[in-house]
Design a protein around this motif. Structure first.
Motif, short mmCIF file in Angstrom:
data_model
loop_
_atom_site.label_atom_id
_atom_site.label_comp_id
_atom_site.label_asym_id
_atom_site.label_seq_id
_atom_site.Cartn_x
_atom_site.Cartn_y
_atom_site.Cartn_z
N SER A 294 -42.35 12.07 4.12
CA SER A 294 -42.82 12.34 2.76
C SER A 294 -41.67 12.48 1.77
O SER A 294 -41.89 12.68 0.59
N PHE A 295 -40.42 12.39 2.24
CA PHE A 295 -39.27 12.51 1.35
C PHE A 295 -39.13 11.25 0.51
O PHE A 295 -39.15 10.14 1.01
N VAL A 296 -39.01 11.43 -0.79
CA VAL A 296 -38.83 10.31 -1.72
C VAL A 296 -37.38 10.31 -2.18
O VAL A 296 -36.90 11.28 -2.76
N LYS A 297 -36.69 9.21 -1.92
CA LYS A 297 -35.29 9.11 -2.31
C LYS A 297 -35.19 8.99 -3.82
O LYS A 297 -35.99 8.31 -4.46
N PRO A 298 -34.19 9.61 -4.43
CA PRO A 298 -34.02 9.47 -5.89
C PRO A 298 -33.61 8.04 -6.22
O PRO A 298 -33.02 7.34 -5.40
N PRO A 299 -33.90 7.59 -7.43
CA PRO A 299 -33.53 6.22 -7.80
C PRO A 299 -32.01 6.06 -7.82
O PRO A 299 -31.29 7.03 -8.09
N PRO A 300 -31.53 4.86 -7.51
CA PRO A 300 -30.07 4.66 -7.48
C PRO A 300 -29.48 4.77 -8.89
O PRO A 300 -30.12 4.43 -9.89
#
Length: 103
Positions: A24-30
């Motif tokens: 469920s972890f959403v990576k931050p945008p690059p």
């Protein structure tokens, strides 16, 4: 415990000790890396000359196609249409070459 992740021992925890990743972890945008900031301000990359040239040629062909559609709607013959389009194409390409020569 494997690489500092999970339980040191599964005894008494009610689990089997299997460690799975958090889905469920959403990576931050690059972050944008196409410019650097220094004391004079941002430094931008130069545009690719081949892409710019392709875009200019595409614009010429779009204008030629617009003329073709207009002349076909007026009912001109195919040879006359081709001649007018070729004249327009050479004029527009010559204009682009003159603009490039001035740069």
């Amino acid at each position: 415990m494997y690489n500092g992740i999970g339980l040191s021992t599964p005894r008494g925890s009610g689990t089997n000790g299997h460690v799975s990743r958090n889905l469920s972890f959403v990576k931050p945008p690059p972050q944008r890396k196409d410019h650097t900031v220094n004391e004079t301000g941002p430094k931008w990359k130069k545009a690719n000359a081949a892409i710019l040239e392709h875009d200019r040629k595409r614009q010429v062909e779009v204008k030629c196609m617009e003329l073709r559609i207009k002349l076909e709607d007026e009912g001109m013959g195919d040879e006359a249409i081709e001649e007018k389009i070729q004249e327009l194409r050479t004029d527009l390409l010559k204009q682009h070459q003159e603009i490039d020569a001035k740069k």
